[in-house]
Motif scaffolding. Structure first.
Motif, PDB file in Angstrom:
ATOM      1  N   ARG A 158       0.811  -1.203   0.000  1.00 20.16           N
ATOM      2  CA  ARG A 158       0.000   0.000   0.000  1.00 20.16           C
ATOM      3  C   ARG A 158       0.859   1.273   0.000  1.00 20.16           C
ATOM      4  O   ARG A 158       0.400   2.339  -0.391  1.00 20.16           O
ATOM      5  CB  ARG A 158      -0.918  -0.013   1.218  1.00 20.16           C
ATOM      6  N   ASP A 159       2.117   1.141   0.463  1.00 21.57           N
ATOM      7  CA  ASP A 159       2.988   2.318   0.521  1.00 21.57           C
ATOM      8  C   ASP A 159       3.249   2.915  -0.854  1.00 21.57           C
ATOM      9  O   ASP A 159       3.540   4.105  -0.977  1.00 21.57           O
ATOM     10  CB  ASP A 159       4.322   1.959   1.181  1.00 21.57           C
ATOM     11  N   VAL A 160       3.182   2.082  -1.906  1.00 16.91           N
ATOM     12  CA  VAL A 160       3.425   2.594  -3.259  1.00 16.91           C
ATOM     13  C   VAL A 160       2.422   3.685  -3.599  1.00 16.91           C
ATOM     14  O   VAL A 160       2.755   4.686  -4.236  1.00 16.91           O
ATOM     15  CB  VAL A 160       3.339   1.451  -4.299  1.00 16.91           C
ATOM     16  N   LEU A 161       1.189   3.513  -3.133  1.00 18.26           N
ATOM     17  CA  LEU A 161       0.149   4.498  -3.419  1.00 18.26           C
ATOM     18  C   LEU A 161       0.389   5.809  -2.682  1.00 18.26           C
ATOM     19  O   LEU A 161      -0.175   6.842  -3.053  1.00 18.26           O
ATOM     20  CB  LEU A 161      -1.222   3.928  -3.039  1.00 18.26           C
ATOM     21  N   SER A 162       1.224   5.758  -1.647  1.00 19.34           N
ATOM     22  CA  SER A 162       1.495   6.965  -0.874  1.00 19.34           C
ATOM     23  C   SER A 162       2.716   7.733  -1.382  1.00 19.34           C
ATOM     24  O   SER A 162       3.062   8.771  -0.824  1.00 19.34           O
ATOM     25  CB  SER A 162       1.696   6.614   0.607  1.00 19.34           C
ATOM     26  N   PHE A 163       3.378   7.205  -2.419  1.00 19.68           N
ATOM     27  CA  PHE A 163       4.514   7.939  -2.970  1.00 19.68           C
ATOM     28  C   PHE A 163       4.038   9.321  -3.426  1.00 19.68           C
ATOM     29  O   PHE A 163       2.987   9.439  -4.066  1.00 19.68           O
ATOM     30  CB  PHE A 163       5.125   7.190  -4.153  1.00 19.68           C
ATOM     31  N   PRO A 164       4.797  10.367  -3.157  1.00 20.88           N
ATOM     32  CA  PRO A 164       4.343  11.714  -3.523  1.00 20.88           C
ATOM     33  C   PRO A 164       4.298  11.931  -5.028  1.00 20.88           C
ATOM     34  O   PRO A 164       4.967  11.220  -5.796  1.00 20.88           O
ATOM     35  CB  PRO A 164       5.390  12.629  -2.867  1.00 20.88           C
ATOM     36  N   THR A 165       3.529  12.922  -5.436  1.00 15.49           N
ATOM     37  CA  THR A 165       3.407  13.250  -6.868  1.00 15.49           C
ATOM     38  C   THR A 165       4.765  13.570  -7.482  1.00 15.49           C
ATOM     39  O   THR A 165       5.026  13.233  -8.645  1.00 15.49           O
ATOM     40  CB  THR A 165       2.463  14.449  -7.048  1.00 15.49           C
ATOM     41  N   SER A 166       5.630  14.188  -6.699  1.00 14.06           N
ATOM     42  CA  SER A 166       6.958  14.541  -7.212  1.00 14.06           C
ATOM     43  C   SER A 166       7.735  13.304  -7.652  1.00 14.06           C
ATOM     44  O   SER A 166       8.462  13.342  -8.654  1.00 14.06           O
ATOM     45  CB  SER A 166       7.761  15.301  -6.148  1.00 14.06           C
ATOM     46  N   PHE A 167       7.556  12.182  -6.941  1.00 16.22           N
ATOM     47  CA  PHE A 167       8.248  10.957  -7.346  1.00 16.22           C
ATOM     48  C   PHE A 167       7.721  10.442  -8.683  1.00 16.22           C
ATOM     49  O   PHE A 167       8.503  10.025  -9.550  1.00 16.22           O
ATOM     50  CB  PHE A 167       8.085   9.869  -6.284  1.00 16.22           C
ATOM     51  N   TRP A 168       6.396  10.465  -8.870  1.00 16.86           N
ATOM     52  CA  TRP A 168       5.827   9.963 -10.122  1.00 16.86           C
ATOM     53  C   TRP A 168       6.211  10.871 -11.292  1.00 16.86           C
ATOM     54  O   TRP A 168       6.413  10.392 -12.407  1.00 16.86           O
ATOM     55  CB  TRP A 168       4.317   9.833 -10.000  1.00 16.86           C
ATOM     56  N   LEU A 169       6.357  12.166 -11.029  1.00 25.89           N
ATOM     57  CA  LEU A 169       6.846  13.064 -12.079  1.00 25.89           C
ATOM     58  C   LEU A 169       8.294  12.732 -12.433  1.00 25.89           C
ATOM     59  O   LEU A 169       8.677  12.760 -13.613  1.00 25.89           O
ATOM     60  CB  LEU A 169       6.726  14.522 -11.622  1.00 25.89           C
ATOM     61  N   LEU A 170       9.097  12.402 -11.419  1.00 22.81           N
ATOM     62  CA  LEU A 170      10.472  11.962 -11.676  1.00 22.81           C
ATOM     63  C   LEU A 170      10.487  10.717 -12.562  1.00 22.81           C
ATOM     64  O   LEU A 170      11.307  10.598 -13.481  1.00 22.81           O
ATOM     65  CB  LEU A 170      11.183  11.652 -10.360  1.00 22.81           C
ATOM     66  N   SER A 171       9.587   9.786 -12.275  1.00 24.35           N
ATOM     67  CA  SER A 171       9.517   8.544 -13.053  1.00 24.35           C
ATOM     68  C   SER A 171       9.142   8.827 -14.507  1.00 24.35           C
ATOM     69  O   SER A 171       9.687   8.211 -15.429  1.00 24.35           O
ATOM     70  CB  SER A 171       8.500   7.586 -12.429  1.00 24.35           C
ATOM     71  N   ILE A 172       8.212   9.773 -14.717  1.00 21.84           N
ATOM     72  CA  ILE A 172       7.817  10.134 -16.086  1.00 21.84           C
ATOM     73  C   ILE A 172       8.979  10.785 -16.820  1.00 21.84           C
ATOM     74  O   ILE A 172       9.236  10.494 -18.000  1.00 21.84           O
ATOM     75  CB  ILE A 172       6.588  11.069 -16.048  1.00 21.84           C
ATOM     76  N   VAL A 173       9.716  11.660 -16.128  1.00 21.19           N
ATOM     77  CA  VAL A 173      10.903  12.277 -16.735  1.00 21.19           C
ATOM     78  C   VAL A 173      11.908  11.203 -17.130  1.00 21.19           C
ATOM     79  O   VAL A 173      12.468  11.220 -18.239  1.00 21.19           O
ATOM     80  CB  VAL A 173      11.543  13.278 -15.752  1.00 21.19           C
ATOM     81  N   CYS A 174      12.133  10.248 -16.235  1.00 20.29           N
ATOM     82  CA  CYS A 174      13.076   9.156 -16.506  1.00 20.29           C
ATOM     83  C   CYS A 174      12.647   8.361 -17.733  1.00 20.29           C
ATOM     84  O   CYS A 174      13.458   8.088 -18.632  1.00 20.29           O
ATOM     85  CB  CYS A 174      13.157   8.261 -15.271  1.00 20.29           C
ATOM     86  N   LEU A 175      11.361   7.989 -17.787  1.00 20.99           N
ATOM     87  CA  LEU A 175      10.832   7.220 -18.918  1.00 20.99           C
ATOM     88  C   LEU A 175      10.969   7.999 -20.222  1.00 20.99           C
ATOM     89  O   LEU A 175      11.515   7.486 -21.214  1.00 20.99           O
ATOM     90  CB  LEU A 175       9.370   6.892 -18.645  1.00 20.99           C
TER      91      LEU A 175
END
Length: 297
Positions: A158-175
């Motif tokens: 469940r902790d994955v869902l709590s990752f902040p938006t900034s982390f998911w933006l980092l992942s999109i930049v990486c991709l």
């Protein structure tokens, strides 16, 4: 596997185990070449991928564990530097090695033996993983460092869902960024041969030049970022410069070395600035999963 890293944080055994997956995977891949079995080669790459990508996740988490709050950008840059030296050596040596071996063997057998020789580096990786595990265990004992499991913090899905938006933006930049780099390096040889009339060897050299430049540039740029901060600004600059380089290569006939040199430097800058940011926005006990997600992207 990245979740297991967070759950147990037992790098000493896990790092060795993942490194130990590389050599069997390479052996199976090589046997596929020797027996002219493409299916066997696919199985070998699958096993190798399990070890290689998971080992990279553990490596990144190791770096944060040892260097967070200090020279983290430089350390990530140096990691990239060493990795790209290996990639450059691969670009430079594999084709001549295959040509040499093919004097005595038919093509698919020569591919197999070439891959066998290349697999010797996996033995070195395993030895280094053992040494690193012992060093980390010794450091915990001397410095009395508490592992994540000793703090009582445990990872749940469940902790994955709590990752902040900034982390998911980092992942999109990486991709989005790496999609513009890695396929180009892998497939760019034909592009340079057709558009710029390069010979096969020259086209091979210029596609590998991005990695060759990143080897010395990454640690130096990492030091710059450690001194100045502003990781996000450097990421933005890298993306814009890379976009300009792709436009130059696609729509102009300017000497391609200009664009490739700039692309190599911007790639190094982004890698040194981007990967340490996760350690600033994700708790340490979740870092393995965080870096696993970025690797998946």
């Amino acid at each position: 596997l990245s979740i297991q890293i967070d759950e147990f944080f037992n790098f000493k055994l896990k790092n060795v185990g993942k490194s130990n997956c590389l050599f069997p995977g390479q052996i199976v891949f090589s046997l596929g070449g020797l027996t002219n079995s493409f299916g066997l080669m696919q199985i070998g790459r699958f096993v190798f991928g399990i070890g290689g990508e998971s080992l990279a996740v553990a490596q990144n988490t190791y770096a944060v564990s040892w260097f967070k709050g200090k020279e983290l950008n430089m350390v990530f840059g140096f990691q990239l530097s060493v990795a790209r030296v290996g990639s450059t050596v691969n670009f430079s040596l594999m084709a001549p090695l295959y040509k040499y071996i093919s004097q005595w063997y038919n093509p698919h057998t020569a591919v197999g033996w070439t891959l066998m020789v290349a697999g010797l580096t996996c033995v070195m990786s395993f030895v280094c993983a053992v040494i690193l595990g012992l060093m980390d265990k010794r450091a915990e004992r001397i410095l009395k460092k508490a592992s994540v499991t000793d703090t009582g913090e445990t990872f749940t899905f469940r902790d994955v869902l709590s990752f902040p938006t900034s982390f998911w933006l980092l992942s999109i930049v990486c991709l989005a960024y790496y999609v513009a780099i890695f396929p180009f390096i892998s497939l760019g040889q034909v592009f340079f041969m057709k558009k710029f009339d390069f010979s096969s060897s020259n086209a091979n050299f210029i596609t590998g030049l991005i990695y060759l430049l990143s080897a010395p540039a990454s640690p130096l740029l990492g030091i710059l970022i450690d001194k100045t901060g502003r990781n996000v600004m450097y990421c933005t600059v890298s993306i814009v410069v890379t976009l300009i380089c792709h436009v130059m290569l696609a729509f102009t006939f300017i000497n391609p070395y200009v664009a490739i040199v700039l692309m190599g430097l911007s790639y190094s800058l982004l890698a040194s600035a981007l990967w340490p940011i996760a350690a600033l926005v994700i708790p340490e006990y979740q870092l393995g999963t965080a870096y696993g997600n970025k690797k998946l992207n």
